[in-house]
Design a protein around this motif. Structure first.
Motif, PDB file in Angstrom:
ATOM      1  N   VAL A 180      70.432  22.502  76.621  1.00 55.89           N
ATOM      2  CA  VAL A 180      71.103  23.805  76.648  1.00 55.89           C
ATOM      3  C   VAL A 180      72.505  23.537  77.174  1.00 55.89           C
ATOM      4  CG1 VAL A 180      71.131  26.138  77.606  1.00 55.89           C
ATOM      5  CG2 VAL A 180      68.947  25.051  77.034  1.00 55.89           C
ATOM      6  N   ALA A 181      73.512  23.971  76.402  1.00 60.55           N
ATOM      7  CA  ALA A 181      74.911  23.735  76.767  1.00 60.55           C
ATOM      8  C   ALA A 181      75.678  25.054  76.726  1.00 60.55           C
ATOM      9  CB  ALA A 181      75.550  22.726  75.813  1.00 60.55           C
ATOM     10  N   SER A 182      76.756  25.126  77.487  1.00 58.91           N
ATOM     11  CA  SER A 182      77.585  26.330  77.506  1.00 58.91           C
ATOM     12  C   SER A 182      78.551  26.308  76.326  1.00 58.91           C
ATOM     13  CB  SER A 182      78.352  26.430  78.826  1.00 58.91           C
ATOM     14  OG  SER A 182      79.221  25.328  78.964  1.00 58.91           O
ATOM     15  N   LEU A 183      78.938  27.489  75.895  1.00 54.60           N
ATOM     16  CA  LEU A 183      79.949  27.629  74.855  1.00 54.60           C
ATOM     17  C   LEU A 183      81.195  28.245  75.469  1.00 54.60           C
ATOM     18  CD1 LEU A 183      77.842  28.943  71.843  1.00 54.60           C
ATOM     19  CD2 LEU A 183      78.914  26.707  72.059  1.00 54.60           C
ATOM     20  N   PRO A 184      82.370  27.878  75.071  1.00 55.00           N
ATOM     21  CA  PRO A 184      82.713  27.027  73.941  1.00 55.00           C
ATOM     22  C   PRO A 184      82.889  25.548  74.300  1.00 55.00           C
ATOM     23  CG  PRO A 184      84.698  28.083  74.735  1.00 55.00           C
ATOM     24  CD  PRO A 184      83.560  28.578  75.611  1.00 55.00           C
ATOM     25  N   ASP A 185      82.769  25.174  75.582  1.00 51.42           N
ATOM     26  CA  ASP A 185      83.095  23.801  75.988  1.00 51.42           C
ATOM     27  C   ASP A 185      81.972  22.784  75.788  1.00 51.42           C
ATOM     28  OD1 ASP A 185      81.382  24.640  77.958  1.00 51.42           O
ATOM     29  OD2 ASP A 185      82.780  24.374  79.609  1.00 51.42           O
ATOM     30  N   MET A 195      75.790  14.174  66.522  1.00 52.73           N
ATOM     31  CA  MET A 195      77.126  14.685  66.693  1.00 52.73           C
ATOM     32  C   MET A 195      77.118  16.155  66.310  1.00 52.73           C
ATOM     33  SD  MET A 195      80.688  13.749  64.758  1.00 52.73           S
ATOM     34  CE  MET A 195      80.748  12.108  65.395  1.00 52.73           C
ATOM     35  N   LEU A 196      77.854  16.932  67.076  1.00 49.58           N
ATOM     36  CA  LEU A 196      78.013  18.349  66.811  1.00 49.58           C
ATOM     37  C   LEU A 196      79.488  18.599  66.575  1.00 49.58           C
ATOM     38  CD1 LEU A 196      76.488  21.061  66.737  1.00 49.58           C
ATOM     39  CD2 LEU A 196      77.123  21.350  69.114  1.00 49.58           C
ATOM     40  N   ILE A 197      79.812  19.234  65.456  1.00 54.68           N
ATOM     41  CA  ILE A 197      81.195  19.495  65.086  1.00 54.68           C
ATOM     42  C   ILE A 197      81.446  20.989  65.192  1.00 54.68           C
ATOM     43  CG2 ILE A 197      82.882  19.413  63.216  1.00 54.68           C
ATOM     44  CD1 ILE A 197      81.358  16.948  62.167  1.00 54.68           C
ATOM     45  N   LYS A 198      82.490  21.366  65.925  1.00 54.86           N
ATOM     46  CA  LYS A 198      82.855  22.769  66.080  1.00 54.86           C
ATOM     47  C   LYS A 198      84.078  23.033  65.219  1.00 54.86           C
ATOM     48  CE  LYS A 198      84.589  24.467  69.931  1.00 54.86           C
ATOM     49  NZ  LYS A 198      84.737  24.931  71.312  1.00 54.86           N
ATOM     50  N   LEU A 199      83.981  24.041  64.347  1.00 51.62           N
ATOM     51  CA  LEU A 199      85.073  24.419  63.454  1.00 51.62           C
ATOM     52  C   LEU A 199      85.679  25.727  63.910  1.00 51.62           C
ATOM     53  CD1 LEU A 199      83.262  23.682  60.078  1.00 51.62           C
ATOM     54  CD2 LEU A 199      84.887  22.212  61.247  1.00 51.62           C
ATOM     55  N   SER A 200      86.948  25.927  63.595  1.00 49.58           N
ATOM     56  CA  SER A 200      87.598  27.204  63.858  1.00 49.58           C
ATOM     57  C   SER A 200      88.265  27.669  62.569  1.00 49.58           C
ATOM     58  CB  SER A 200      88.623  27.078  64.986  1.00 49.58           C
ATOM     59  OG  SER A 200      89.668  26.218  64.601  1.00 49.58           O
ATOM     60  N   VAL A 201      88.534  28.958  62.505  1.00 49.22           N
ATOM     61  CA  VAL A 201      89.186  29.536  61.326  1.00 49.22           C
ATOM     62  C   VAL A 201      90.604  29.913  61.730  1.00 49.22           C
ATOM     63  CG1 VAL A 201      89.114  31.368  59.607  1.00 49.22           C
ATOM     64  CG2 VAL A 201      86.984  30.386  60.453  1.00 49.22           C
ATOM     65  N   SER A 206      86.608  20.643  67.518  1.00 44.25           N
ATOM     66  CA  SER A 206      86.193  19.581  68.435  1.00 44.25           C
ATOM     67  C   SER A 206      84.934  18.907  67.905  1.00 44.25           C
ATOM     68  CB  SER A 206      85.936  20.133  69.835  1.00 44.25           C
ATOM     69  OG  SER A 206      84.824  21.000  69.819  1.00 44.25           O
ATOM     70  N   GLU A 207      84.644  17.743  68.471  1.00 43.81           N
ATOM     71  CA  GLU A 207      83.426  17.005  68.164  1.00 43.81           C
ATOM     72  C   GLU A 207      82.742  16.675  69.477  1.00 43.81           C
ATOM     73  OE1 GLU A 207      84.162  13.445  65.946  1.00 43.81           O
ATOM     74  OE2 GLU A 207      85.569  14.437  64.616  1.00 43.81           O
ATOM     75  N   SER A 208      81.423  16.754  69.495  1.00 46.42           N
ATOM     76  CA  SER A 208      80.661  16.381  70.687  1.00 46.42           C
ATOM     77  C   SER A 208      79.523  15.475  70.261  1.00 46.42           C
ATOM     78  CB  SER A 208      80.089  17.611  71.378  1.00 46.42           C
ATOM     79  OG  SER A 208      81.123  18.414  71.868  1.00 46.42           O
ATOM     80  N   VAL A 209      79.331  14.415  71.024  1.00 46.21           N
ATOM     81  CA  VAL A 209      78.223  13.501  70.787  1.00 46.21           C
ATOM     82  C   VAL A 209      77.286  13.616  71.979  1.00 46.21           C
ATOM     83  CG1 VAL A 209      77.541  11.101  70.484  1.00 46.21           C
ATOM     84  CG2 VAL A 209      79.645  11.932  69.427  1.00 46.21           C
ATOM     85  N   PHE A 210      76.023  13.910  71.711  1.00 45.78           N
ATOM     86  CA  PHE A 210      75.017  13.973  72.763  1.00 45.78           C
ATOM     87  C   PHE A 210      74.255  12.660  72.750  1.00 45.78           C
ATOM     88  CE2 PHE A 210      76.024  18.347  71.959  1.00 45.78           C
ATOM     89  CZ  PHE A 210      75.999  18.920  73.218  1.00 45.78           C
ATOM     90  N   SER A 211      74.007  12.112  73.938  1.00 50.93           N
ATOM     91  CA  SER A 211      73.361  10.799  74.055  1.00 50.93           C
ATOM     92  C   SER A 211      72.085  10.909  74.870  1.00 50.93           C
ATOM     93  CB  SER A 211      74.299   9.811  74.744  1.00 50.93           C
ATOM     94  OG  SER A 211      75.510   9.707  74.034  1.00 50.93           O
ATOM     95  N   ASP A 212      71.152   9.993  74.584  1.00 52.82           N
ATOM     96  CA  ASP A 212      69.936   9.923  75.389  1.00 52.82           C
ATOM     97  C   ASP A 212      70.249   9.192  76.693  1.00 52.82           C
ATOM     98  OD1 ASP A 212      70.019   7.222  74.730  1.00 52.82           O
ATOM     99  OD2 ASP A 212      68.343   7.339  73.324  1.00 52.82           O
ATOM    100  N   ARG A 213      69.239   8.988  77.505  1.00 57.49           N
ATOM    101  CA  ARG A 213      69.433   8.372  78.825  1.00 57.49           C
ATOM    102  C   ARG A 213      69.968   6.936  78.724  1.00 57.49           C
ATOM    103  NH1 ARG A 213      68.848  12.789  81.533  1.00 57.49           N
ATOM    104  NH2 ARG A 213      66.873  13.851  81.525  1.00 57.49           N
TER     105      ARG A 213
END
Length: 182
Positions: free
Chosen positions: A61-66, A1-7, A17-24
């Motif tokens: 490799v993923a785009s930011l901020p989405d 899980m990847l957690i994105k924080l803002s100030v 936001s939170e993102s979960v990356f999954s295998d195949r």
């Protein structure tokens, strides 16, 4: 899980936001390495993020901020260090690459190219630097920004004569490196 924080304007950190990356197979993956370093030296922010994952030996490799996934590759060993970097020589055009330092002492290099819709990774090339995990760091050498790879043996990756090159450095068993402004 990847957690994105803002100030917030009140200087408080808030969950953005939170993102979960999954295998195949759909199983969630744990992050082993992450790079949000801008590809271009001097850029105030990055447009991409590179993530390495435990167990699956996968790099995304993923785009930011989405956090939209741009490309995914499998590596021969656990990704331990990642860096997105635009190589260039003097006034030549930029050549974007993803470098992946692996736990088995190898560095994988992938050219980044635009397929018209999004960024994609080209074919990988492997350089062996021994058998210790690799740490990657940017540094400046003769007014050119290069990538220093440290492990059992060390090397400098640079752009010259229209190709990505590497050169051995006479430093043995260097577990990590850092550039110190002077």
């Amino acid at each position: 899980m990847l957690i994105k924080l803002s100030v917030s304007s009140a200087q408080l950190m808030m969950l953005a936001s939170e993102s979960v990356f999954s295998d195949r197979e759909g199983h969630s993956m744990d992050v082993s390495a992450l790079s949000i370093t801008p590809r271009r030296v001097g850029s105030p922010y990055s447009k991409e993020i590179a993530l390495g994952f435990w167990g699956s030996n996968t790099v995304v490799v993923a785009s930011l901020p989405d956090l939209e996934e741009l490309d995914r590759i499998s590596t021969s060993s656990l990704p331990r260090s990642l860096i997105l970097h635009c190589f260039r020589e003097d006034r030549s055009p930029e050549h974007p690459f993803l470098l992946v330092g692996l736990s088995n002492g190898s560095v994988m290099t992938f050219a980044l190219y635009d397929d018209g819709e999004k960024q994609k990774l080209g074919e990988g090339r492997i350089v062996s630097l021994g058998d210790s995990p690799i740490s990657l760091n940017r540094c400046t050498l003769d007014n050119q920004t290069v990538v220093f790879a440290a492990g059992t043996r060390s090397a400098v990756f640079f752009w010259a004569r229209d190709t990505l090159n590497h050169s051995s450095v006479l430093v043995k068993v260097c577990p990590v490196s850092a550039q110190i402004p002077s």
